[in-house]
Design an enzyme around this catalytic site. Sequence first.
Site, PDB file in Angstrom:
ATOM      1  N   GLY A   1      17.154   0.759 -11.713  1.00 27.04           N
ATOM      2  CA  GLY A   1      15.692   0.744 -11.521  1.00 27.04           C
ATOM      3  C   GLY A   1      15.121   0.289 -12.984  1.00 27.04           C
TER       4      GLY A   1
ATOM      5  CG  ASN B   1      14.434  -5.769 -13.496  1.00 24.16           C
ATOM      6  OD1 ASN B   1      14.092  -6.425 -14.256  1.00 24.16           O
ATOM      7  ND2 ASN B   1      15.943  -5.812 -13.314  1.00 24.16           N
TER       8      ASN B   1
ATOM      9  CG  LEU C   1      13.979  -8.043   2.267  1.00 27.05           C
ATOM     10  CD1 LEU C   1      12.413  -8.135   1.606  1.00 27.05           C
ATOM     11  CD2 LEU C   1      13.581  -6.442   2.768  1.00 27.05           C
TER      12      LEU C   1
ATOM     13  CG  ASN D   1      15.353 -10.723  -5.468  1.00 28.46           C
ATOM     14  OD1 ASN D   1      15.465  -9.958  -5.948  1.00 28.46           O
ATOM     15  ND2 ASN D   1      16.442 -11.828  -5.441  1.00 28.46           N
TER      16      ASN D   1
ATOM     17  CG  HIS E   1      19.834 -14.253  -8.651  1.00 30.12           C
ATOM     18  ND1 HIS E   1      20.930 -13.409  -7.959  1.00 30.12           N
ATOM     19  CD2 HIS E   1      20.847 -15.470  -9.230  1.00 30.12           C
ATOM     20  CE1 HIS E   1      22.035 -13.772  -7.907  1.00 30.12           C
ATOM     21  NE2 HIS E   1      21.893 -15.132  -8.586  1.00 30.12           N
TER      22      HIS E   1
ATOM     23  CG  ASP F   1      20.025 -14.623  -4.365  1.00 32.00           C
ATOM     24  OD1 ASP F   1      19.200 -13.835  -4.541  1.00 32.00           O
ATOM     25  OD2 ASP F   1      21.263 -14.320  -4.393  1.00 32.00           O
TER      26      ASP F   1
HETATM   27  C1  GRF Z   1      19.401  -6.873 -12.115  1.00 31.72           C
HETATM   28  O1  GRF Z   1      20.556  -7.602 -12.728  1.00 31.72           O
HETATM   29  C2  GRF Z   1      18.826  -7.661 -10.996  1.00 31.72           C
HETATM   30  O2  GRF Z   1      18.674  -8.866 -11.489  1.00 31.72           O
HETATM   31  C3  GRF Z   1      19.890  -7.425 -10.039  1.00 31.72           C
HETATM   32  O3  GRF Z   1      20.373  -5.993  -9.883  1.00 31.72           O
HETATM   33  C4  GRF Z   1      20.325  -5.703 -11.434  1.00 31.72           C
HETATM   34  C5  GRF Z   1      19.195  -4.477 -11.165  1.00 31.72           C
HETATM   35  O4  GRF Z   1      18.908  -3.927 -12.294  1.00 31.72           O
HETATM   36  N1  GRF Z   1      19.663  -8.079  -8.693  1.00 31.72           N
HETATM   37  P1  GRF Z   1      17.947  -2.435 -12.232  1.00 31.72           P
HETATM   38  O5  GRF Z   1      18.244  -1.809 -10.961  1.00 31.72           O
HETATM   39  O6  GRF Z   1      16.751  -3.225 -12.171  1.00 31.72           O
HETATM   40  O7  GRF Z   1      18.252  -1.666 -13.518  1.00 31.72           O
END
Ligand code: GRF
Length: 226
Positions: free
Chosen positions: A13, A15, A94, A108, A110, A146
């Site tokens: 988490g 992000n 999803l 999303n 990626h 994606d």
């Molecule tokens: C990130 O690299 C995101 O791009 C990928 O999974 C990772 C998630 O990291 N889809 P976090 O859970 O946000 O730390």
Amino acid sequence: MPLPLAVLISGSGSNLQSILDRIASGAVDARIVLVVSNDPGAYGLTRAAERGIATQVIAHGLFSSRDEYDQALLDAVTAAGARAVVLAGFMRILGPRFVRSFPQRILNIHPALLPSFAGTHGARDAAAYGVKLSGCTVHFVDEEMDHGPVVIQAAVAAEASDTAETLAARILALEHRIYPQAVAWLAAGRLRVEGRKVHLAQARATLAEAPPGAAYLVNPPLEQGF
Ligand code: GRF
């Protein structure tokens, strides 16, 4: 009024954290009304709870079909009053039922420059391929993995000495900047999708203004606060 968001996670988490931080700083005019994880052990649930945000675990293993899982997700997100959905390291696909309920309202991130290295291991696959540039992409979610229209991308240098971990770490640092930026644009109603193209209203700069030799490139350029 701040945009009510649901954030779907599966893991750390970080992000989610970056978005929470930019909401707190006032750079993103949104409010996270619910964090959902498919994994009860996801650390992102703790991050959300620490901020007093409602959390819910919806474990995919308890459902006999993707459609049922989608419906459960949809019920949770709708009941929370979310008007948009942010996938932040959410490791499930999803289905159409969910995607069609939030047209051009699901983002999303990626960890690769799409359409290169789609799939579960974007950064690892890019490092193994030996690319000299990689990065990350925020895109709208459509019914293919994606694949939806691209909102923002950041490119970083990749080196022969990079491992999956070192490249992923460099990319993640940029994810934490471009994702809140993309959410801010969505919340401000500045994104308009036309086919595969995403138009940014009131774009404040162009990439041509980036200093030569910059360590990374972001397009559209980041604005103040990101
Ligand atoms: C990130 O690299 C995101 O791009 C990928 O999974 C990772 C998630 O990291 N889809 P976090 O859970 O946000 O730390």
